[in-house]
Scaffold this motif. Structure first.
Motif, short mmCIF file in Angstrom:
data_model
loop_
_atom_site.label_atom_id
_atom_site.label_comp_id
_atom_site.label_asym_id
_atom_site.label_seq_id
_atom_site.Cartn_x
_atom_site.Cartn_y
_atom_site.Cartn_z
N MET A 1 0.84 -1.17 0.00
CA MET A 1 0.00 0.00 0.00
C MET A 1 0.89 1.24 0.00
SD MET A 1 -3.17 -0.84 2.52
CE MET A 1 -4.26 0.24 1.63
N LYS A 2 0.46 2.22 -0.76
CA LYS A 2 1.22 3.46 -0.87
C LYS A 2 0.40 4.61 -0.29
CE LYS A 2 3.37 1.89 -5.14
NZ LYS A 2 3.53 2.12 -6.54
N ASN A 3 1.10 5.69 0.00
CA ASN A 3 0.46 6.94 0.44
C ASN A 3 -0.43 6.77 1.67
OD1 ASN A 3 1.63 8.22 -1.82
ND2 ASN A 3 -0.07 7.51 -3.10
N ILE A 4 0.03 6.00 2.63
CA ILE A 4 -0.69 5.87 3.89
C ILE A 4 -0.21 6.98 4.82
CG2 ILE A 4 -1.20 4.38 5.87
CD1 ILE A 4 -2.23 3.27 3.20
N GLU A 5 -1.14 7.75 5.32
CA GLU A 5 -0.80 8.81 6.27
C GLU A 5 -0.96 8.25 7.68
OE1 GLU A 5 -2.29 13.37 7.24
OE2 GLU A 5 -2.97 12.38 5.40
N ILE A 6 0.04 8.48 8.52
CA ILE A 6 0.06 7.90 9.86
C ILE A 6 0.15 9.02 10.89
CG2 ILE A 6 1.26 6.31 11.40
CD1 ILE A 6 2.45 4.97 8.87
N SER A 7 -0.73 8.96 11.88
CA SER A 7 -0.73 9.97 12.95
C SER A 7 0.39 9.70 13.95
CB SER A 7 -2.07 9.95 13.69
OG SER A 7 -2.13 8.83 14.57
N GLN A 8 0.53 10.63 14.85
CA GLN A 8 1.38 10.42 16.02
C GLN A 8 0.69 9.41 16.94
OE1 GLN A 8 4.44 12.02 16.51
NE2 GLN A 8 4.07 12.60 14.38
N ILE A 9 1.40 8.91 17.93
CA ILE A 9 0.82 8.03 18.94
C ILE A 9 0.38 8.90 20.11
CG2 ILE A 9 1.28 6.17 20.58
CD1 ILE A 9 3.25 5.02 18.53
N ALA A 10 -0.83 8.67 20.59
CA ALA A 10 -1.37 9.40 21.73
C ALA A 10 -1.87 8.40 22.77
CB ALA A 10 -2.52 10.30 21.28
N GLY A 29 -8.96 7.47 1.71
CA GLY A 29 -9.35 8.48 2.67
C GLY A 29 -10.00 7.93 3.92
N LYS A 30 -10.11 6.60 4.04
CA LYS A 30 -10.68 6.01 5.24
C LYS A 30 -9.63 6.01 6.34
CE LYS A 30 -14.17 3.12 3.13
NZ LYS A 30 -14.72 1.77 3.01
N GLU A 31 -10.07 6.35 7.54
CA GLU A 31 -9.16 6.44 8.68
C GLU A 31 -9.42 5.29 9.64
OE1 GLU A 31 -8.50 11.22 8.77
OE2 GLU A 31 -10.36 10.44 9.63
N HIS A 32 -8.41 4.44 9.80
CA HIS A 32 -8.46 3.26 10.64
C HIS A 32 -7.67 3.54 11.90
CE1 HIS A 32 -9.84 1.17 6.97
NE2 HIS A 32 -8.94 1.93 6.37
N LEU A 33 -7.98 2.81 12.98
CA LEU A 33 -7.32 3.03 14.26
C LEU A 33 -6.64 1.77 14.77
CD1 LEU A 33 -10.04 5.02 16.22
CD2 LEU A 33 -7.88 5.91 15.32
N ALA A 34 -5.55 1.97 15.46
CA ALA A 34 -4.94 0.91 16.25
C ALA A 34 -4.94 1.38 17.70
CB ALA A 34 -3.52 0.63 15.78
N LEU A 35 -5.58 0.61 18.57
CA LEU A 35 -5.53 0.82 20.01
C LEU A 35 -4.69 -0.30 20.57
CD1 LEU A 35 -8.34 2.19 19.20
CD2 LEU A 35 -8.87 1.89 21.61
N GLU A 124 -17.92 -7.42 1.44
CA GLU A 124 -17.10 -6.62 0.52
C GLU A 124 -15.78 -6.14 1.13
OE1 GLU A 124 -17.84 -5.40 -2.73
OE2 GLU A 124 -19.65 -6.62 -2.87
N ARG A 125 -15.48 -6.56 2.35
CA ARG A 125 -14.29 -6.04 3.03
C ARG A 125 -13.00 -6.56 2.40
NH1 ARG A 125 -16.14 -7.70 8.99
NH2 ARG A 125 -16.92 -9.41 7.72
N THR A 126 -11.97 -5.72 2.50
CA THR A 126 -10.61 -6.09 2.14
C THR A 126 -9.72 -5.80 3.35
OG1 THR A 126 -10.08 -3.91 1.24
CG2 THR A 126 -10.98 -5.54 -0.31
N TYR A 127 -8.54 -6.38 3.40
CA TYR A 127 -7.74 -6.32 4.62
C TYR A 127 -6.31 -5.84 4.41
CZ TYR A 127 -11.70 -8.77 6.58
OH TYR A 127 -12.97 -9.10 7.00
N GLU A 128 -6.03 -5.19 3.29
CA GLU A 128 -4.66 -4.72 3.04
C GLU A 128 -4.18 -3.77 4.13
OE1 GLU A 128 -7.17 -4.37 0.80
OE2 GLU A 128 -6.63 -5.75 -0.82
N ILE A 129 -5.04 -2.85 4.56
CA ILE A 129 -4.63 -1.87 5.58
C ILE A 129 -4.33 -2.57 6.91
CG2 ILE A 129 -6.98 -1.27 6.34
CD1 ILE A 129 -4.01 1.19 6.02
N VAL A 130 -5.03 -3.65 7.19
CA VAL A 130 -4.78 -4.40 8.43
C VAL A 130 -3.36 -4.96 8.41
CG1 VAL A 130 -5.46 -6.41 9.79
CG2 VAL A 130 -7.22 -4.91 8.80
#
Length: 189
Positions: A1-10, A29-35, A124-130
């Protein structure tokens, strides 16, 4: 995957415990979260939780999503690990189509039939971002908290050392939904 924008860790204190949180914006443009917990062991518990606004935020009992989310957060807060909040609402048909699917379910269609009536596959889900998120954290093996065999198959480059079931008691509103997930989608219930 290209052009993934990653936030800071909070830091994210919750009623379950305190987590670290990081956001990942994909190419669509979908924003996924990791907790995640402070310490990630070599094979952490991981829950890939697919977004369900009606179950997660509004308390719908037509599905088991909200209860699965709460179960996973409690377990991860206690045992350590990561929850990936996968932003693909309604098995990736979107909120508007999900509500239309609900209307068809009100007329007697099951969740798979309703999706088909709207022109979608059952899922219809895909899991590349995971996989991207797991690789970002250097997670090469994990204990996957899921009942969905598609999620197991989707993580081809990650070693799943154990599948942990996530069992939620049915209620009168979701019995048909859970039966359809088991009988037509192969969920391990």
């Amino acid at each position: 995957m290209k052009n993934i924008e990653i936030s800071q860790i909070a830091t994210l204190p919750t009623k379950y415990g305190t987590f670290k949180i990081q956001a990942f914006k994909d190419e669509l443009g979908k924003e996924h979260l990791a907790l995640f917990s402070d310490e990630l062991v070599e094979a952490p518990i991981v829950r890939v939780h697919s977004e369900c606004l009606t179950g997660d935020a509004l308390g719908s009992v037509k599905c088991d999503c909200g209860e699965q989310l709460h179960f996973a957060l409690e377990l991860i807060a206690k045992e350590g690990g990561m929850l990936i909040y996968h932003r693909q609402e309604g098995r990736n048909i979107g909120l508007l189509n999900k509500v239309n699917a609900y209307a068809l379910q009100d007329k007697g269609y099951n969740t798979v039939e309703a999706n088909h009536q709207l022109g979608f596959s059952a899922d219809e889900r895909t899991y590349e971002i995971v996989e991207f998120i797991l690789n970002h954290f250097g997670i090469k093996k994990l204990k996957l908290l899921t009942n969905n065999p598609k999620k197991i198959e989707s993580l081809g480059s990650i070693e799943i050392v154990e599948r942990l079931p996530i069992q939620i008691a049915p209620n009168p509103y979701n019995e048909k939904y859970l039966k359809t997930k088991k009988d037509e989608m192969g969920h391990l219930l």
